[in-house]
Write a protein that holds these residues in place. Structure first.
Motif, PDB file in Angstrom:
ATOM      1  N   PRO A 120     -12.160   7.530  12.343  1.00 56.43           N
ATOM      2  CA  PRO A 120     -11.003   8.439  12.372  1.00 56.43           C
ATOM      3  C   PRO A 120      -9.671   7.724  12.271  1.00 56.43           C
ATOM      4  N   ALA A 121      -9.570   6.500  12.819  1.00 56.11           N
ATOM      5  CA  ALA A 121      -8.311   5.763  12.744  1.00 56.11           C
ATOM      6  C   ALA A 121      -7.982   5.338  11.323  1.00 56.11           C
ATOM      7  N   ASN A 122      -8.963   5.384  10.417  1.00 59.98           N
ATOM      8  CA  ASN A 122      -8.727   5.034   9.017  1.00 59.98           C
ATOM      9  C   ASN A 122      -8.627   6.268   8.122  1.00 59.98           C
ATOM     10  N   VAL A 123      -8.438   7.430   8.727  1.00 59.88           N
ATOM     11  CA  VAL A 123      -8.200   8.660   7.977  1.00 59.88           C
ATOM     12  C   VAL A 123      -6.867   9.219   8.437  1.00 59.88           C
ATOM     13  N   ARG A 124      -5.947   9.325   7.526  1.00 61.58           N
ATOM     14  CA  ARG A 124      -4.620   9.832   7.858  1.00 61.58           C
ATOM     15  C   ARG A 124      -4.506  11.287   7.394  1.00 61.58           C
ATOM     16  N   MET A 172       0.821  -1.197   0.000  1.00 60.68           N
ATOM     17  CA  MET A 172       0.000   0.000   0.000  1.00 60.68           C
ATOM     18  C   MET A 172       0.861   1.255   0.000  1.00 60.68           C
ATOM     19  N   GLU A 173       0.235   2.344  -0.390  1.00 57.47           N
ATOM     20  CA  GLU A 173       0.883   3.647  -0.304  1.00 57.47           C
ATOM     21  C   GLU A 173       1.201   3.964   1.152  1.00 57.47           C
ATOM     22  N   LEU A 174       2.417   4.415   1.409  1.00 60.88           N
ATOM     23  CA  LEU A 174       2.796   4.849   2.744  1.00 60.88           C
ATOM     24  C   LEU A 174       2.410   6.313   2.909  1.00 60.88           C
ATOM     25  N   VAL A 175       1.485   6.578   3.828  1.00 61.87           N
ATOM     26  CA  VAL A 175       1.000   7.939   4.052  1.00 61.87           C
ATOM     27  C   VAL A 175       1.591   8.454   5.360  1.00 61.87           C
ATOM     28  N   GLU A 176       2.483   9.410   5.244  1.00 68.01           N
ATOM     29  CA  GLU A 176       3.102  10.001   6.441  1.00 68.01           C
ATOM     30  C   GLU A 176       2.113  10.946   7.117  1.00 68.01           C
ATOM     31  N   GLY A 177       2.174  11.004   8.433  1.00 65.04           N
ATOM     32  CA  GLY A 177       1.309  11.919   9.169  1.00 65.04           C
ATOM     33  C   GLY A 177       0.651  11.227  10.351  1.00 65.04           C
ATOM     34  N   GLU A 178      -0.363  11.869  10.923  1.00 62.92           N
ATOM     35  CA  GLU A 178      -1.066  11.312  12.071  1.00 62.92           C
ATOM     36  C   GLU A 178      -2.481  10.925  11.683  1.00 62.92           C
ATOM     37  N   ASP A 179      -3.062  10.009  12.486  1.00 62.38           N
ATOM     38  CA  ASP A 179      -4.446   9.619  12.261  1.00 62.38           C
ATOM     39  C   ASP A 179      -5.379  10.744  12.701  1.00 62.38           C
ATOM     40  N   LEU A 180      -6.531  10.812  12.066  1.00 65.10           N
ATOM     41  CA  LEU A 180      -7.533  11.794  12.462  1.00 65.10           C
ATOM     42  C   LEU A 180      -7.965  11.562  13.904  1.00 65.10           C
ATOM     43  N   SER A 181      -7.937  10.320  14.356  1.00 64.73           N
ATOM     44  CA  SER A 181      -8.312  10.030  15.752  1.00 64.73           C
ATOM     45  C   SER A 181      -7.367  10.733  16.728  1.00 64.73           C
ATOM     46  N   ASP A 182      -6.070  10.804  16.386  1.00 65.23           N
ATOM     47  CA  ASP A 182      -5.129  11.514  17.256  1.00 65.23           C
ATOM     48  C   ASP A 182      -5.431  13.004  17.279  1.00 65.23           C
ATOM     49  N   ARG A 183      -5.789  13.553  16.118  1.00 61.16           N
ATOM     50  CA  ARG A 183      -6.105  14.988  16.069  1.00 61.16           C
ATOM     51  C   ARG A 183      -7.359  15.295  16.866  1.00 61.16           C
ATOM     52  N   ILE A 184      -8.391  14.459  16.745  1.00 61.10           N
ATOM     53  CA  ILE A 184      -9.622  14.678  17.511  1.00 61.10           C
ATOM     54  C   ILE A 184      -9.350  14.523  19.002  1.00 61.10           C
ATOM     55  N   GLY A 185      -8.442  13.620  19.348  1.00 62.83           N
ATOM     56  CA  GLY A 185      -8.118  13.405  20.755  1.00 62.83           C
ATOM     57  C   GLY A 185      -7.554  14.628  21.440  1.00 62.83           C
TER      58      GLY A 185
END
Length: 915
Positions: free
Chosen positions: A172-176, A124-137
């Motif tokens: 959110p954990a499936n949105v990077r 799969m494509e490697l997507v750098e960054g944080e999960d949306l769940s971390d941002r909402i947290g």
């Protein structure tokens, strides 16, 4: 696992683990890029039925090609993992997965056997960054940040839903969130293939799935699944809409919507707990509140039916930020009679005020600010143009005139539309012109045609030749210093606006396969803003080129099609979106975060189809959301059928050529790769990553193609079974294109002669370069050659009569030429029986019946059909099936008219005001 190698993938680090397996960071040594490997659980990999079903699903998922969807490159099975430095090749036959020009090889055995040492993994494509769940947290996301992210998620879902793919596990954990602030949705459709794995962590719980897809089984993740999923009912795309509503609610509030102590409690809340959307912050627009409410209807018959509606609502909310949550208060509802009369009352008041202004004059009255206006300009149809052919729209510096390319064939020319005129007018002297650009004083328009770079007065008239291009330019800028800067074949050049000798400023780096393009002269400086890329598949990088020191300085930003704006920003493209970033013109560096703009603008193979006037008016060609070019079969009556019902995972299609057996198709795609497409199995196979203009050998075993990897277009050769690497077989100083590989063996070559145009040559023996000989040459262009099946007649295009027309002559020794077309023509091809010659006149397909004995003569002419199929002067963009029953053509998506936004610079300044 770290340090071990699976096939060509060296494991670098562990990224995580869930119900769908372990995820590892890896280095792809073959394509030299970082990827993510998801190693599937042993029980899954050992089940042949589930693995076979999953591979079928993966082929569909791999076809998703969208900037907000993480790409699935391939599915592989190998016998075991081995130590660092050792490479284990995949087992089973290798076929390319349909997921893009650089996609990996799927190598699942046809009958996988349970094995304790077998490893099955997704690439799969490697997507750098944080999960949306971390941002909402970390708390609520400001509405100005949340809405663009939600819009990108909606766009990703819309693209998938239109391909029949449902996520089923959106959370959110499936949105990077990428490092540049964009959203990428991960794991589309994978929930269907995995078994239940209970967990008391309701946010990151393993996906609750089944081994099959029967009705009544639960799929999804507890806190974000829809009520129908929670109750085991059948699901459709509306389950994703529910999950989207939950995510949007949590982005706004920073709090979980369903937060039970266990999965069972959470499922119960999904089915029964009250949902409150009335406690949002005041800055949340009322339209967004209503959208969340529509998404979170438990009765799916009342729920928002299409995620495209959510995309439109979010787009409107972003573009109308002054709308807030204020709703009519209780008791303040207008009576029907007042509501009906209100428009008339407003109109009467407006008329009264206008009359007062007319009779009293404007003295002492402060003028109101000019409002932002958004409108569309009707322009001539350009639905037949080939993608990747440069920018097709330009605006004058004063914002009063727009130039576009329109028409096809002999009617293909530049048109100018003045803002105060009702319709556009063709510009005399610009037939077959493209890539228009205004001079700084708006008196001239530079453009490119078959002869090279030309200029013409904006009022029309004879064109003035400036310089010959060895190939199509990669960007043009007419600067206010009297130079026209342009790029071709990875090099930056400039020429005086009065003509003369061109000066090369920056040479490409063939050793690093690095090319440069898209120069833009930054006003008041000695610097060019440009882009560079390594290889044809690279997304590009922005840099500054100092004209005095000749130094190159990277801007540390990926992108293409850059230009400097008077607002102090750089505008550029990334993937299929347009961005601006604040730019310090003194220090020549980007000083803040990029922000998306012009959401509706079309990015064509990295080229932003837009232009900006000095007064802030922007014009652009609109994109077609979720729509791409289609590969279609068209019979002689004009009936159209899709050849690839599931679509092809490429942004653009060019040069279709059918194999002699009629079962396979060669295509050059996107920005320079050739793929072979099996019409029976719907499977694409990568032939070369750098090539154009493919031609089948008479026996269907080899392909010739052109490539610019050695600075000019040369001819390469490769067997279609990939048993040997591609081989350079014809290399001259001038550009060469293979026009037709005849059934008798000789190849017709088109050669570009600098300062003159195009000639035709015949290569009698493709195994012997010394057999290349002249065929047709002279002061006119000869192009688009095709030889009849019996090898006796050559049809081609020539501008001998002043416009492009179809001619026929004897082959391989030319004799008298016979003019076939009557009012212009292009793109000829022969029927398999040699008794009919087809060609396009404008957008109409013409059939001409021909007799060759006892002499050559035309016996009939018939118009077959008309349509918006891709045309290209230099190369035929369709082919005829060996049966003669239908044509293979490329159909463009609808583009609409030119869209205009005035005072756009105000919006740009507001976007980055905090940087």
């Amino acid at each position: 696992m770290i340090g071990k190698t699976l096939s060509q993938f060296e494991i670098k680090a562990r990224l995580g683990e869930g119900g769908m397996g372990e995820v590892w960071r890896a280095r792809d040594s073959r394509l030299e890029r970082e990827v993510a490997l998801k190693i599937l659980p042993d029980a899954f990999a050992a089940d042949p039925e589930r693995l076979a079903r999953f591979e079928r699903e993966a082929k569909v998922l791999a076809s998703l090609n969208h900037p907000n969807i993480a790409h699935l490159y391939g599915l592989e099975t190998i016998e075991s993992a081995v130590g660092a430095g050792q490479v284990l090749e995949p087992s089973g036959p290798q076929t390319l997965n349909p997921s893009g020009p650089q996609d990996l090889k799927s190598s699942r055995p046809q009958d996988p056997k349970p094995s304790g040492s077998a490893v099955t993994f997704l690439v799969m494509e490697l997507v750098e960054g944080e999960d949306l769940s971390d941002r909402i947290g970390r708390g609520p996301i400001p509405i100005a940040e949340a809405l663009p992210l939600a819009l990108q998620i909606a766009e990703a879902l819309e693209a998938a839903h239109e391909r029949g793919v449902i996520h089923r596990d959106l959370k959110p954990a499936n949105v990077r969130l990428t490092t540049d602030g964009n959203a990428k949705v991960l794991d589309f459709g994978l929930a269907k293939a995995f078994e239940p794995a209970p967990d008391d962590d309701t946010e990151h719980s393993q996906t609750i799935t089944s081994a099959g897809t029967m009705t009544g089984l639960i799929l999804g993740t507890a806190a974000y699944m829809s009520p129908e999923q929670a109750s085991g009912q059948p699901t459709d795309r509306r389950c994703d809409i529910w999950s989207f509503g939950v995510i949007l609610h949590e982005m706004i509030t920073g709090k979980r919507l369903f937060d039970g102590e266990t999965i069972s409690h959470t499922l119960a809340d999904v089915l029964r707990a009250p949902i409150d959307v009335g406690s949002y912050p005041d800055e949340v627009p009322g339209s967004v509140r209503r959208l969340v409410g529509r998404c979170l209807e438990r009765d799916r018959m009342r729920r928002l039916r299409d995620i495209g509606e959510a995309r439109i609502a979010l787009d409107d909310a972003i573009n109308a930020p002054d709308e807030r949550s204020a709703e009519p208060t209780e008791g303040a509802v207008q009576t029907p009679s007042v509501a009906r009369r209100l428009p008339w009352l407003v109109a009467a008041a407006a008329a009264f005020l206008a009359a007062v202004g007319f009779f009293t004059g404007s003295e002492g009255v402060a003028p109101s600010a000019e409002p932002v206006r958004r409108f569309a300009l009707e322009v001539p149809n350009s639905g037949n143009t080939r993608q990747g052919d440069g920018r097709a729209v330009a605006i004058s510096s004063d914002g009063r005139s727009v130039v576009t390319r329109g028409g096809s064939g002999a009617e293909d020319m530049l048109h100018i539309r003045h803002m105060d005129d009702f319709k556009a007018k063709g510009i005399e002297g610009t037939v077959n012109g493209r890539s228009p650009i205004f001079s700084p004083d708006d008196r001239w328009i530079a453009f490119v045609d078959a002869a090279g770079l030309q200029k013409v007065r904006s009022t029309g008239g004879p064109s003035v030749f400036l310089t010959q291009f060895p190939s199509s330019p990669d960007g043009i800028d007419w600067a206010d210093d009297g130079w026209i800067y342009y790029a071709h074949q990875g090099e930056i050049w400039r020429i005086s606006e009065d003509g003369g000798e061109s000066e090369r400023l920056l040479e490409n780096d063939l050793g690093q396969s690095r090319g440069f393009g898209e120069p833009f002269a930054i006003p008041g400086t000695n610097a060019l803003l440009c882009s560079s890329r390594v290889g044809l598949g690279d997304s590009g990088e922005l840099f500054i080129f100092d004209l005095q020191s000749k130094e190159i300085t990277s801007l540390e930003m990926q992108g293409s099609s850059p230009r400097y704006l008077p607002t102090g920003h750089v505008l550029f493209a990334q993937a299929a979106r347009v961005f601006v970033a604040p730019f310090d013109i003194d220090e020549m560096r980007i000083t803040g975060q990029s922000a998306p703009v012009l959401d509706r603008a079309w990015v064509d193979q990295g080229n932003v189809q837009a232009d900006v006037a000095d007064n802030g008016t922007v014009v652009y060609l609109p994109n077609s959301r979720g729509e791409t070019q289609a590969l279609v079969a068209v019979n002689v009556n004009g009936k159209v059928e899709e050849l690839a019902p599931e679509g092809l995972p490429f942004a653009s299609l060019n040069d279709p050529r059918i194999s002699p057996d009629g079962r396979r198709l060669m295509l050059s795609v996107d920005s320079g790769a050739i793929w072979m497409f099996d019409l029976d199995t719907q499977t694409p196979t990568l032939m070369t990553e750098e090539g154009f203009y493919p031609q089948w050998s008479p026996d269907g075993r080899e392909v010739l193609f052109g490539s610019t990897r050695n600075k000019t277009f040369d001819i390469y050769r490769r067997p279609v079974d990939l048993s040997r690497p591609e081989e350079l077989v014809l290399d001259l100083e001038n550009n060469l294109r293979a026009g037709d590989w005849t059934g008798q063996g000789p190849v017709v070559i088109r050669e570009e002669i600098p300062g003159k145009g195009m000639d035709l040559r015949v290569w009698h023996d493709p195994d012997d370069p010394s057999t290349l000989a002249s065929l047709l040459e002279g002061p006119d262009d000869e192009l688009a050659p095709v030889v009849s099946a019996d090898g006796k007649w050559l049809a081609y295009v020539s501008n001998y009569s002043g416009i492009d027309e179809i001619f026929v002559t004897a082959f391989p020794v030319p004799e008298a030429r016979y003019k076939i077309s009557m009012k212009g023509g292009h793109s000829p091809t022969w029927a398999p029986d040699g008794r009919t010659l087809y060609y396009f006149q404008s957008s109409r397909m013409i059939a001409v019946t021909i007799e060759t004995e006892p002499r050559f003569r035309v016996t009939g002419r018939e118009e077959l059909f008309e349509g918006e199929y891709v045309h290209y002067r230099w190369s035929r963009q369709y082919d005829i099936h060996p049966s003669g029953e239908y044509f293979v053509m490329i159909k463009n998506p609808p583009r609409g008219n030119v869209e205009v936004i005035t005072r756009w610079f105000d919006e740009v300044r507001e976007l980055t005001a905090g940087d």
